[in-house]
Design a protein around this motif. Structure first.
Motif, mmCIF file in Angstrom:
data_model
loop_
_atom_site.group_PDB
_atom_site.id
_atom_site.type_symbol
_atom_site.label_atom_id
_atom_site.label_comp_id
_atom_site.label_asym_id
_atom_site.label_seq_id
_atom_site.Cartn_x
_atom_site.Cartn_y
_atom_site.Cartn_z
ATOM 1 N N MET A 1 22.706 7.716 22.081
ATOM 2 C CA MET A 1 24.173 7.827 21.268
ATOM 3 C C MET A 1 25.099 6.992 21.594
ATOM 4 S SD MET A 1 26.263 11.450 20.105
ATOM 5 C CE MET A 1 27.035 12.061 22.452
ATOM 6 N N PHE A 2 24.918 5.630 20.938
ATOM 7 C CA PHE A 2 26.336 4.752 21.584
ATOM 8 C C PHE A 2 25.623 4.215 22.807
ATOM 9 C CE2 PHE A 2 29.391 8.331 20.000
ATOM 10 C CZ PHE A 2 29.505 8.080 18.932
ATOM 11 N N GLY A 3 25.275 4.202 23.063
ATOM 12 C CA GLY A 3 23.933 3.683 23.926
ATOM 13 C C GLY A 3 23.768 3.973 24.906
ATOM 14 N N PHE A 4 24.042 5.498 25.350
ATOM 15 C CA PHE A 4 23.541 6.240 26.535
ATOM 16 C C PHE A 4 22.464 7.162 26.518
ATOM 17 C CE2 PHE A 4 28.393 6.139 26.232
ATOM 18 C CZ PHE A 4 28.219 4.994 27.386
ATOM 19 N N ASN A 5 21.688 6.910 27.378
ATOM 20 C CA ASN A 5 21.176 8.077 27.697
ATOM 21 C C ASN A 5 20.988 9.162 27.973
ATOM 22 O OD1 ASN A 5 20.836 8.046 30.441
ATOM 23 N ND2 ASN A 5 19.151 6.831 30.846
ATOM 24 N N GLU A 6 20.193 10.547 28.090
ATOM 25 C CA GLU A 6 20.293 11.662 28.271
ATOM 26 C C GLU A 6 21.186 12.219 29.023
ATOM 27 O OE1 GLU A 6 18.595 15.820 28.307
ATOM 28 O OE2 GLU A 6 17.540 14.191 27.309
ATOM 29 N N GLU A 7 19.903 11.263 30.638
ATOM 30 C CA GLU A 7 20.728 11.721 31.837
ATOM 31 C C GLU A 7 22.185 11.458 32.025
ATOM 32 O OE1 GLU A 7 19.696 10.255 36.278
ATOM 33 O OE2 GLU A 7 18.400 9.472 34.507
ATOM 34 N N GLN A 8 22.507 10.442 31.519
ATOM 35 C CA GLN A 8 24.474 9.577 31.452
ATOM 36 C C GLN A 8 24.904 10.475 30.568
ATOM 37 O OE1 GLN A 8 23.550 5.618 29.698
ATOM 38 N NE2 GLN A 8 23.535 5.233 32.018
ATOM 39 N N ILE A 9 24.637 11.158 29.927
ATOM 40 C CA ILE A 9 25.181 12.077 29.176
ATOM 41 C C ILE A 9 25.615 13.239 29.678
ATOM 42 C CG2 ILE A 9 25.818 13.430 26.985
ATOM 43 C CD1 ILE A 9 24.682 11.172 25.273
ATOM 44 N N ALA A 10 24.480 13.531 30.090
ATOM 45 C CA ALA A 10 24.616 14.768 31.574
ATOM 46 C C ALA A 10 25.434 14.713 32.201
ATOM 47 C CB ALA A 10 23.171 15.319 31.228
ATOM 48 N N TRP A 11 25.148 13.809 32.724
ATOM 49 C CA TRP A 11 26.199 13.089 34.326
ATOM 50 C C TRP A 11 27.332 13.289 33.872
ATOM 51 C CZ3 TRP A 11 29.989 9.750 35.364
ATOM 52 C CH2 TRP A 11 30.434 9.272 36.285
ATOM 53 N N PHE A 12 27.923 12.699 32.722
ATOM 54 C CA PHE A 12 29.535 12.557 32.638
ATOM 55 C C PHE A 12 30.188 13.762 32.063
ATOM 56 C CE2 PHE A 12 32.166 12.059 29.325
ATOM 57 C CZ PHE A 12 33.465 11.311 29.731
#
Length: 69
Positions: A1-12
């Motif tokens: 989603m928007f160039g982010f992976n699942e780990e980056q979204i979870a961290w955010f």
């Protein structure tokens, strides 16, 4: 989603989202102390009792930062 992976979204979501929610909770606790006319010591006790759990989350972030360096 928007160039982010699942780990980056979870961290955010965990750091920024929960951090923003914690700031909102501090506002709620301060409003509770203000409306109850608790005074200085009463406000301290309210913050100690209701906002003490947030200290663990902040401590976890600090420990993670030190351990990854």
């Amino acid at each position: 989603m928007f160039g982010f992976n699942e780990e980056q979204i979870a961290w955010f979501g965990l750091t920024v989202g929960v951090g923003a929610f914690m700031l909102y909770m501090v506002f709620i606790v301060a409003q509770l102390a203000w409306e109850s006319k608790a005074g200085k010591f009463g406000t301290f006790v309210i913050f100690l009792g209701l906002a003490f759990g947030m200290l663990g989350f902040v401590a976890k972030l600090i420990l993670e930062w030190f351990m990854t360096r």
